[in-house]
Design an enzyme around this catalytic site. Sequence first.
Site, PDB file in Angstrom:
ATOM      1  N   PHE A 184       0.837  -1.198   0.000  1.00 39.67           N
ATOM      2  CA  PHE A 184       0.000   0.000   0.000  1.00 39.67           C
ATOM      3  C   PHE A 184       0.871   1.248   0.000  1.00 39.67           C
ATOM      4  O   PHE A 184       2.065   1.200   0.306  1.00 39.67           O
ATOM      5  CB  PHE A 184      -0.941   0.006   1.215  1.00 39.67           C
ATOM      6  CG  PHE A 184      -0.235   0.052   2.544  1.00 39.67           C
ATOM      7  CD1 PHE A 184       0.032   1.255   3.163  1.00 39.67           C
ATOM      8  CD2 PHE A 184       0.172  -1.125   3.175  1.00 39.67           C
ATOM      9  CE1 PHE A 184       0.682   1.302   4.391  1.00 39.67           C
ATOM     10  CE2 PHE A 184       0.817  -1.095   4.403  1.00 39.67           C
ATOM     11  CZ  PHE A 184       1.076   0.125   5.010  1.00 39.67           C
ATOM     12  N   CYS A 185       0.262   2.369  -0.359  1.00 41.92           N
ATOM     13  CA  CYS A 185       0.931   3.663  -0.370  1.00 41.92           C
ATOM     14  C   CYS A 185      -0.142   4.743  -0.258  1.00 41.92           C
ATOM     15  O   CYS A 185      -1.317   4.432  -0.060  1.00 41.92           O
ATOM     16  CB  CYS A 185       1.781   3.838  -1.624  1.00 41.92           C
ATOM     17  SG  CYS A 185       0.860   3.620  -3.166  1.00 41.92           S
ATOM     18  N   THR A 186       0.222   5.989  -0.405  1.00 43.03           N
ATOM     19  CA  THR A 186      -0.716   7.085  -0.151  1.00 43.03           C
ATOM     20  C   THR A 186      -1.936   7.050  -1.066  1.00 43.03           C
ATOM     21  O   THR A 186      -3.076   7.016  -0.620  1.00 43.03           O
ATOM     22  CB  THR A 186      -0.006   8.440  -0.284  1.00 43.03           C
ATOM     23  OG1 THR A 186       1.149   8.455   0.557  1.00 43.03           O
ATOM     24  CG2 THR A 186      -0.943   9.576   0.109  1.00 43.03           C
ATOM     25  N   CYS A 191       2.652   1.834  -4.858  1.00 43.44           N
ATOM     26  CA  CYS A 191       2.478   0.390  -4.682  1.00 43.44           C
ATOM     27  C   CYS A 191       2.121  -0.286  -6.005  1.00 43.44           C
ATOM     28  O   CYS A 191       2.447  -1.463  -6.209  1.00 43.44           O
ATOM     29  CB  CYS A 191       1.462   0.077  -3.598  1.00 43.44           C
ATOM     30  SG  CYS A 191      -0.051   1.023  -3.622  1.00 43.44           S
ATOM     31  N   ILE A 213      -4.076   4.527   0.613  1.00 47.08           N
ATOM     32  CA  ILE A 213      -4.533   4.818   1.970  1.00 47.08           C
ATOM     33  C   ILE A 213      -5.674   5.831   1.959  1.00 47.08           C
ATOM     34  O   ILE A 213      -6.629   5.723   2.730  1.00 47.08           O
ATOM     35  CB  ILE A 213      -3.360   5.360   2.822  1.00 47.08           C
ATOM     36  CG1 ILE A 213      -2.227   4.333   2.890  1.00 47.08           C
ATOM     37  CG2 ILE A 213      -3.826   5.728   4.227  1.00 47.08           C
ATOM     38  CD1 ILE A 213      -0.892   4.930   3.311  1.00 47.08           C
TER      39      ILE A 213
END
EC number: 1.14.-.-
Length: 255
Positions: A184-186, A191, A213
């Site tokens: 996952f990432c912002t 990702c 996220i």
Amino acid sequence: MSDDNSVTKVAAFYQFAALPDYRELREPLRAFCAGLALKGSVLLAQEGINGTIAGAPDAIDAFAHELAHGTMFGGRLDNLELKFSTAEAMPFGRLKVRLKKEIVTLGDAAADPTRQVGTYVDAAAWNALIAAPDTLVLDTRNAFEVAMGTFEGAVDPGIKSFGQFKDFAAERLDPAKHRRIAMFCTGGIRCEKASAHLLARGFAEVYHLKGGILKYLEEVPEAQSRWRGECFVFDERVALGHGLRERDKDATRDQ
């Protein structure tokens, strides 16, 4: 009915798509954004588009429509990952439209998300995936972002820039040992590219959080959330919480 234009609307967006004419797109895109009084940052590269912009709700809606359905990109951004939020004030000082080699820098030519990416997992299904004991949950963001907030049980690669992710993967990840990886990432872009990198290295079962996220915080109720802390964002809002609420700036100053 249009949104209340007294509110500042923020759009975070990206798509990996073949844009061989990306250099020629810069000025028309800049002029279009300027005409709508938008501010923020947009990156263009041969592999796609990535950015965050802000402005009046009607202007943001017009921008999003042009990207996905207008003549400028000719339908090539028909799968645009787009997330909306609001800000108490304009979070950007100016408009920047820049040309880049990559829309998110990894430095691995074999990682081509226009050809292959991992399996998208939406926010509603994310909790079950990361709760599985055989899933390695991996945060692909920089260490200072992870320190502000992350998912329960997630591994922090300890990187200072996304370009270091491939070194972490080479040293710490093994296709034979790590059979299922959930990243996952912002907002989803890092990702997604990381998933292309791992697939190119022979990892078979790679998942990534669709919309990142921010989409999770928008859609998953806090009572059901496995997220802990705040999500750093690259603008003057600094960090967002559940429901994409802005950090309490007065509380921050008092600390």
